[in-house]
Design a protein around this motif. Sequence first.
Motif, PDB file in Angstrom:
ATOM      1  N   THR A   1      -7.078   0.135  -6.321  1.00  0.00           N
ATOM      2  CA  THR A   1      -6.496  -1.175  -6.020  1.00  0.00           C
ATOM      3  C   THR A   1      -6.164  -1.928  -7.298  1.00  0.00           C
TER       4      THR A   1
ATOM      5  N   THR B   1       0.849  -1.190   0.000  1.00  0.00           N
ATOM      6  CA  THR B   1       0.000   0.000   0.000  1.00  0.00           C
ATOM      7  C   THR B   1       0.887   1.243   0.000  1.00  0.00           C
TER       8      THR B   1
ATOM      9  N   ILE C   1      -9.532   3.850   0.430  1.00  0.00           N
ATOM     10  CA  ILE C   1      -8.707   3.226  -0.600  1.00  0.00           C
ATOM     11  C   ILE C   1      -9.035   3.897  -1.924  1.00  0.00           C
TER      12      ILE C   1
ATOM     13  N   ALA D   1      -3.699   4.408  -0.921  1.00  0.00           N
ATOM     14  CA  ALA D   1      -4.583   4.674   0.218  1.00  0.00           C
ATOM     15  C   ALA D   1      -4.460   6.109   0.714  1.00  0.00           C
TER      16      ALA D   1
END
Length: 220
Positions: free
Chosen positions: A178, A39, A175, A165
């Motif tokens: 992704t 992340t 978020i 994020a």
Amino acid sequence: MSELELVPVRTRILTDKDNIVDILAQYVKDKIGPNDVITVAESVVAITQGRLTRPEDLDPCFLAKVLCRFIPQEGSMSSVAGMQAVMDMEGKYRVLFAMIAGIFGKLLGKSGVFYNMAGRQAALIDDVTGTMPPFDKCLVYGPANASEVAQSIKERLGCYGAAVADVNDLKRSLIVGTSDGLAAPELAKILINNPFGNASQQTPIVIIKNYAAAAAHAQA
């Protein structure tokens, strides 16, 4: 997901001269495995994309000077520059309409109406001092094509997944994008305590170790 481990990764100061995927390959390639999720803080991704401006380069309109007063002080749009920056990106009349709808929404007991209607940048923009020097004098917009960035990270590094994020110390966890196959709400919960450090800590990357194994165990 009791087996999860969050591992912050320290980097040098990143700028718009850097490619975020190359940076991740440099700093985390020896720390990740096929079960892990990488992340990255959205502000750092945005900075490497050059998505920032200085307040003095903006020309605040009367509407921005008025509407910023309706935003709580902790919000990035509470400054005239922050409000104007979002108006420049999303349109001032869209922001005005969202503000009116948000006021009515609060009267009806509904929260979040303004940010849902004002456009993505209203939720993502970071005001001055929201990032580390030398960018603490700049407004940083939300990143572009965040899911594509996450997918590129996954494919380059061979990890289980990647995400961009936006998390802060006020228990706000969003978020932004992704790679394929990841559940954004689950990732948001995992990152809710903000393991990132975008200031003096210089840890804008967090590896979620054993994510795939823990997810499979939770579904069993």
